[in-house]
Design a protein around this motif. Structure first.
Motif, PDB file in Angstrom:
ATOM      1  N   HIS A   1       0.842  -1.192   0.000  1.00 40.93           N
ATOM      2  CA  HIS A   1       0.000   0.000   0.000  1.00 40.93           C
ATOM      3  C   HIS A   1       0.883   1.250   0.000  1.00 40.93           C
ATOM      4  O   HIS A   1       1.433   1.591  -1.040  1.00 40.93           O
ATOM      5  CB  HIS A   1      -0.980  -0.024   1.158  1.00 40.93           C
ATOM      6  CG  HIS A   1      -2.149   0.896   0.964  1.00 40.93           C
ATOM      7  ND1 HIS A   1      -2.957   0.831  -0.157  1.00 40.93           N
ATOM      8  CD2 HIS A   1      -2.632   1.909   1.726  1.00 40.93           C
ATOM      9  CE1 HIS A   1      -3.896   1.765  -0.076  1.00 40.93           C
ATOM     10  NE2 HIS A   1      -3.713   2.436   1.050  1.00 40.93           N
TER      11      HIS A   1
ATOM     12  N   ASP B   1      -2.399   5.975  -7.597  1.00 45.00           N
ATOM     13  CA  ASP B   1      -3.750   5.454  -7.814  1.00 45.00           C
ATOM     14  C   ASP B   1      -4.551   6.289  -8.802  1.00 45.00           C
ATOM     15  O   ASP B   1      -5.471   5.801  -9.444  1.00 45.00           O
ATOM     16  CB  ASP B   1      -4.499   5.390  -6.483  1.00 45.00           C
ATOM     17  CG  ASP B   1      -4.554   6.741  -5.807  1.00 45.00           C
ATOM     18  OD1 ASP B   1      -5.529   7.486  -6.020  1.00 45.00           O
ATOM     19  OD2 ASP B   1      -3.602   7.073  -5.070  1.00 45.00           O
TER      20      ASP B   1
ATOM     21  N   HIS C   1       0.786   2.725  -3.505  1.00 47.49           N
ATOM     22  CA  HIS C   1      -0.623   3.105  -3.409  1.00 47.49           C
ATOM     23  C   HIS C   1      -1.353   2.860  -4.731  1.00 47.49           C
ATOM     24  O   HIS C   1      -2.065   3.705  -5.258  1.00 47.49           O
ATOM     25  CB  HIS C   1      -0.738   4.582  -3.011  1.00 47.49           C
ATOM     26  CG  HIS C   1      -2.040   4.925  -2.332  1.00 47.49           C
ATOM     27  ND1 HIS C   1      -3.099   5.469  -3.003  1.00 47.49           N
ATOM     28  CD2 HIS C   1      -2.439   4.774  -1.052  1.00 47.49           C
ATOM     29  CE1 HIS C   1      -4.099   5.671  -2.167  1.00 47.49           C
ATOM     30  NE2 HIS C   1      -3.727   5.254  -0.964  1.00 47.49           N
ATOM     31  N   PHE C   2      -1.158   1.657  -5.247  1.00 42.39           N
ATOM     32  CA  PHE C   2      -1.957   1.218  -6.385  1.00 42.39           C
ATOM     33  C   PHE C   2      -2.630  -0.093  -5.977  1.00 42.39           C
ATOM     34  O   PHE C   2      -2.199  -0.768  -5.064  1.00 42.39           O
ATOM     35  CB  PHE C   2      -1.121   1.059  -7.659  1.00 42.39           C
ATOM     36  CG  PHE C   2       0.103   0.203  -7.523  1.00 42.39           C
ATOM     37  CD1 PHE C   2       0.076  -1.143  -7.841  1.00 42.39           C
ATOM     38  CD2 PHE C   2       1.301   0.752  -7.091  1.00 42.39           C
ATOM     39  CE1 PHE C   2       1.212  -1.933  -7.734  1.00 42.39           C
ATOM     40  CE2 PHE C   2       2.445  -0.020  -6.982  1.00 42.39           C
ATOM     41  CZ  PHE C   2       2.400  -1.370  -7.295  1.00 42.39           C
TER      42      PHE C   2
ATOM     43  N   THR D   1      -4.403  -0.353 -12.314  1.00 39.79           N
ATOM     44  CA  THR D   1      -4.106   0.983 -11.788  1.00 39.79           C
ATOM     45  C   THR D   1      -2.660   1.357 -12.054  1.00 39.79           C
ATOM     46  O   THR D   1      -2.352   2.471 -12.490  1.00 39.79           O
ATOM     47  CB  THR D   1      -4.387   1.031 -10.279  1.00 39.79           C
ATOM     48  OG1 THR D   1      -5.719   0.597 -10.023  1.00 39.79           O
ATOM     49  CG2 THR D   1      -4.211   2.436  -9.744  1.00 39.79           C
ATOM     50  N   LEU D   2      -1.771   0.426 -11.784  1.00 45.36           N
ATOM     51  CA  LEU D   2      -0.353   0.683 -12.015  1.00 45.36           C
ATOM     52  C   LEU D   2      -0.072   0.963 -13.489  1.00 45.36           C
ATOM     53  O   LEU D   2       0.629   1.923 -13.833  1.00 45.36           O
ATOM     54  CB  LEU D   2       0.477  -0.508 -11.537  1.00 45.36           C
ATOM     55  CG  LEU D   2       1.978  -0.432 -11.831  1.00 45.36           C
ATOM     56  CD1 LEU D   2       2.623   0.735 -11.104  1.00 45.36           C
ATOM     57  CD2 LEU D   2       2.654  -1.756 -11.446  1.00 45.36           C
TER      58      LEU D   2
ATOM     59  N   HIS E   1       1.556  -4.243  -3.983  1.00 43.94           N
ATOM     60  CA  HIS E   1       0.633  -3.131  -4.237  1.00 43.94           C
ATOM     61  C   HIS E   1       0.001  -2.730  -2.904  1.00 43.94           C
ATOM     62  O   HIS E   1       0.187  -3.384  -1.892  1.00 43.94           O
ATOM     63  CB  HIS E   1      -0.449  -3.513  -5.255  1.00 43.94           C
ATOM     64  CG  HIS E   1      -1.264  -4.711  -4.900  1.00 43.94           C
ATOM     65  ND1 HIS E   1      -2.321  -4.642  -4.025  1.00 43.94           N
ATOM     66  CD2 HIS E   1      -1.157  -6.012  -5.289  1.00 43.94           C
ATOM     67  CE1 HIS E   1      -2.854  -5.852  -3.906  1.00 43.94           C
ATOM     68  NE2 HIS E   1      -2.168  -6.695  -4.637  1.00 43.94           N
TER      69      HIS E   1
END
Length: 265
Positions: free
Chosen positions: A59, A192, A218-219, A224-225, A265
């Motif tokens: 995270h 994100d 933070h993805f 998202t990445l 992640h």
């Protein structure tokens, strides 16, 4: 030891990727690359005086380890924390995934990125061979307005490196933020694209800080990445590490800004 040797060999080829401790806190000449395993913490004995261990726990939490054995956990929360209690834990306020209601009692220094009494938080702490300071930023309130000084960008200065963790950043940075940050060598970036900054604005932040090495956090999975990386590749080269723990040094930093993706992640 055999495991550590395997890790070092696996990433040594990548590590041909370089900083001075800051000056006085009032007007910092702020801020003084990379081998790496998620399965084990970087051994204190394995770090030379010019090296820093960095492990992506998950995270927004990283474990930073200094040559003198100081362990720091960023955005330490009840759900994401390293397997051993750190000496220092930094936190941010925007969501409970970035702070802890019940930090381990063995942590010597718990640094909140906001001031419960109001106004900006202020931290400038030296623990053995690391200086930890913060630059206050704002967050969106639950009602959609602005909660001033609800987030801190924490900066960790050790072994001639300046490592900055953007926390739960909600806005681009003004010149005064950049002046307080000073030179940043390694930047830990929330990517994100919505809970924090929209990707276009985050690109502006990355270009303005211009760190040698940028590491996404933070993805919430590959989609998202990859959305972030598709934009980032227009500005920076992107590389992937096969391990979540790396060893940083000033001498090994990339010659020009680069993004390194750690697993997790």
């Amino acid at each position: 030891m055999r495991r550590l040797m395997q890790i070092a060999c696996a990433v040594a080829a990548w590590a041909s990727l370089s900083l001075p401790l800051s000056a006085a806190p009032t007007e910092p000449e702020n801020c003084p690359g990379l081998i790496a395993s998620r399965d084990a913490l970087v051994s204190r004995a394995a770090l030379r005086q010019d090296e820093v261990g960095l492990t992506f726990v998950g995270h927004a939490t990283f474990l930073i380890e200094t040559p003198q054995g100081v362990r720091i956990a960023t955005d330490y929360s009840d759900g994401t924390r390293p397997p051993v209690p750190p000496d220092v834990a930094t936190m941010n306020k925007a969501h409970s995934t970035h702070f802890s209601y019940r930090p381990d009692p063995g942590i010597k220094h718990v640094l909140k990125g906001w001031n419960p009494a109001g106004g900006p938080a202020y931290h400038d702490l030296t623990v053995q061979d690391v200086r930890i300071r913060n630059v206050s930023t704002n967050i969106r309130s639950s009602g959609g307005g602005t909660e001033y000084d609800g987030n801190s960008i924490f900066v960790f200065e050790t072994s001639q490196l300046c490592i900055a963790h953007l926390g739960h950043l909600h806005h681009t940075l003004a010149p005064e933020h950049l002046k307080k940050l000073g030179r940043i060598d390694v930047l830990l970036v929330p990517v994100d694209g919505g809970y924090t900054l929209e990707t276009f604005d985050m690109m502006e932040v990355l270009r303005s800080i211009n760190a040698s090495l940028m590491i996404p956090m933070h993805f919430f999975g590959p989609s998202t990445l990859n959305r972030f990386l598709s934009s980032a590749r227009e500005h920076f080269p992107v590389e992937f590490s096969n391990t979540a723990a790396i060893t940083l040094s000033r001498a090994a930093l990339p010659k020009s800004p680069k993004i390194l993706v750690l697993p997790g992640h």
